[in-house]
Scaffold this motif. Sequence first.
Motif, PDB file in Angstrom:
ATOM      1  N   LYS A  33       0.639  -1.133   0.096  1.00  0.00           N
ATOM      2  CA  LYS A  33      -0.083   0.066   0.006  1.00  0.00           C
ATOM      3  C   LYS A  33       0.973   1.134   0.129  1.00  0.00           C
ATOM      4  N   TYR A  34       1.922   1.095   0.775  1.00  0.00           N
ATOM      5  CA  TYR A  34       2.865   2.399   0.753  1.00  0.00           C
ATOM      6  C   TYR A  34       4.191   1.962   0.390  1.00  0.00           C
ATOM      7  N   TYR A  35       4.982   2.878  -0.255  1.00  0.00           N
ATOM      8  CA  TYR A  35       6.445   2.432  -0.553  1.00  0.00           C
ATOM      9  C   TYR A  35       7.219   3.776  -0.896  1.00  0.00           C
ATOM     10  N   SER A  36       8.556   3.723  -0.691  1.00  0.00           N
ATOM     11  CA  SER A  36       9.054   4.837  -0.911  1.00  0.00           C
ATOM     12  C   SER A  36      10.659   4.552  -1.010  1.00  0.00           C
ATOM     13  N   SER A  37      11.509   4.884  -1.933  1.00  0.00           N
ATOM     14  CA  SER A  37      12.924   4.362  -1.969  1.00  0.00           C
ATOM     15  C   SER A  37      13.797   5.903  -1.700  1.00  0.00           C
ATOM     16  N   ASP A  38      12.941   6.841  -0.846  1.00  0.00           N
ATOM     17  CA  ASP A  38      13.683   8.008  -0.759  1.00  0.00           C
ATOM     18  C   ASP A  38      14.990   7.649   0.330  1.00  0.00           C
ATOM     19  N   TYR A  39      16.299   7.862   0.122  1.00  0.00           N
ATOM     20  CA  TYR A  39      17.130   7.536   1.097  1.00  0.00           C
ATOM     21  C   TYR A  39      17.208   8.346   2.194  1.00  0.00           C
ATOM     22  N   ARG A  40      16.541   9.393   2.360  1.00  0.00           N
ATOM     23  CA  ARG A  40      16.124   9.967   3.901  1.00  0.00           C
ATOM     24  C   ARG A  40      15.418   9.043   4.627  1.00  0.00           C
ATOM     25  N   LEU A  41      14.585   8.206   3.868  1.00  0.00           N
ATOM     26  CA  LEU A  41      13.946   6.975   4.809  1.00  0.00           C
ATOM     27  C   LEU A  41      14.500   5.838   5.168  1.00  0.00           C
ATOM     28  N   ALA A  42      15.835   5.829   4.546  1.00  0.00           N
ATOM     29  CA  ALA A  42      16.559   4.758   4.802  1.00  0.00           C
ATOM     30  C   ALA A  42      17.342   4.558   6.234  1.00  0.00           C
ATOM     31  N   GLY A  43      17.712   3.462   6.529  1.00  0.00           N
ATOM     32  CA  GLY A  43      18.723   3.639   7.909  1.00  0.00           C
ATOM     33  C   GLY A  43      19.976   3.887   7.544  1.00  0.00           C
ATOM     34  N   PHE A  44      20.581   4.976   8.279  1.00  0.00           N
ATOM     35  CA  PHE A  44      21.817   5.302   8.282  1.00  0.00           C
ATOM     36  C   PHE A  44      22.345   6.355   9.452  1.00  0.00           C
ATOM     37  N   GLY A  45      23.431   6.667   9.610  1.00  0.00           N
ATOM     38  CA  GLY A  45      24.060   7.585  10.293  1.00  0.00           C
ATOM     39  C   GLY A  45      25.012   8.494   9.892  1.00  0.00           C
ATOM     40  N   ALA A  46      25.170   9.536  10.700  1.00  0.00           N
ATOM     41  CA  ALA A  46      26.131  10.744  10.030  1.00  0.00           C
ATOM     42  C   ALA A  46      26.635  11.349  11.131  1.00  0.00           C
ATOM     43  N   VAL A  47      27.861  11.995  10.833  1.00  0.00           N
ATOM     44  CA  VAL A  47      28.717  12.365  11.731  1.00  0.00           C
ATOM     45  C   VAL A  47      29.021  13.932  11.234  1.00  0.00           C
ATOM     46  N   THR A  48      28.819  14.804  12.270  1.00  0.00           N
ATOM     47  CA  THR A  48      29.011  16.409  11.733  1.00  0.00           C
ATOM     48  C   THR A  48      30.062  16.717  12.547  1.00  0.00           C
ATOM     49  N   ALA A  49      31.222  17.605  12.280  1.00  0.00           N
ATOM     50  CA  ALA A  49      32.240  18.334  13.128  1.00  0.00           C
ATOM     51  C   ALA A  49      32.429  19.668  12.457  1.00  0.00           C
ATOM     52  N   GLY A  50      32.466  20.744  13.411  1.00  0.00           N
ATOM     53  CA  GLY A  50      32.666  22.087  12.741  1.00  0.00           C
ATOM     54  C   GLY A  50      33.084  22.842  14.013  1.00  0.00           C
ATOM     55  N   ILE A  51      33.484  24.294  13.552  1.00  0.00           N
ATOM     56  CA  ILE A  51      34.061  25.088  14.443  1.00  0.00           C
ATOM     57  C   ILE A  51      33.466  26.646  14.057  1.00  0.00           C
ATOM     58  N   HIS A  52      33.278  27.260  15.007  1.00  0.00           N
ATOM     59  CA  HIS A  52      32.564  28.883  14.935  1.00  0.00           C
ATOM     60  C   HIS A  52      33.599  29.721  15.740  1.00  0.00           C
TER      61      HIS A  52
END
Length: 410
Positions: free
Chosen positions: A336-355
């Motif tokens: 009934k429902y389906y999406s292949s949008d990568y934002r709905l996949a399982g994933f992780g993310a690492v962010t590093a920054g400096i201000h």
Amino acid sequence: MSSQEKSNFVACLSVAALALPGLMQTAVAGRVEETYNADFQYGHYSESSSRISVNTYEGALSAPIGKSMTASVALVKDMVAGASPRYNDLDGKGNVRQVLSGQNVGGQVISSASPVNSQCGKSICDTRDGISPSLTYFFDSGSVTLNGGFSRENDYTSRYVGTTISKDFNKKLTTANFGVSLAFDEIDPTNRPALKGSKTGQQYLLGVSQIVNKDTLLLSNVTFGYNTGYLSDPYKLVYFYDNGQFVDFRRDTRPREKFQFAWLTQYVRHFGDLNDAALHIDYRFSTDSWGVNAHTAEASWHQPVGDGWQIIPRVRYYSQDQADFFQMVGTDLQAKYYSSDYRLAGFGAVTAGIHVSKEFTELAPLSHLKFQIGGEYYNHSASYQLGGNNASDFADFNYFLITGSFNMRF
């Protein structure tokens, strides 16, 4: 361009990334701003493999009204260009690849949501303009804020109204916060009039902040959200396969309602013997009725270095489970429902920054002037998901974010 895509990019550029539309995480009760304030911020967001880039310009003005009110207005312009994943395909060997505009980029074929736009030479070329006024009334032990907002782009119009109430207790060592926000959105996809639709959103906030001692502050809040209406992405497709053979393609189809819950806790610790440095640690858990459970942990160190200078390094980790109806390619034509949008996949993310910021306090007629520049690097990878995952590594990418801002009080 997909409204969901654009809102994700804009969120990356927002100073208040964890704030709900029209609802700040916390409010300072009983304190009216006695000066006029002007803020401006510029941000540039750029994804790898020549995908999306965004330039954002934000400005805000606030002014006291008498001794108990403050009025403010914020303006934003986002300029979006590039190309974005539209669907996933198999490469003939049973492996998934992204398809983006017929150009082979880094082993992926990249597709777009629309033909190349002659105005900017990119597949996606859009501008969003928004305005958000607010009015806050302060009383001895609290405050009440009324706010609203309107934004428009080529294929999406959004309106919201909201209010936030804050109340001090315990000799102003404890502050309770309550907020509500209602949003009304209209979706009018480019060259797809049959997919025109609307959606509404409700969001509620309950929070508390506690001064533990002269050096420690704890904040915690929960948010509840309910969205209903057209929640699918009109620009996404799902390609269906049977035993590795293509059989059909269909438009992204998601449930028409979504319940959300999030819990955010923040810890702030002041170190007077380290030149008034401060440690900020945040943790956020969120879940929704689509099956997306997410964890966010962030730490930042605010270090004054003398003469008005401050350095703020920060690191953030994010992990989410895939939505119940996510499929890299379609395998069940009866779903009934389906999406292949990568934002709905399982994933992780690492962010590093400096201000880095510089503050001036003796520049008549200004009582305060502050400049800030910063940069962040974001790496999105399926393998970073808690527990590990290599099923959606076809969508791995990274981006850079550069921001500059100034604040004036007079």
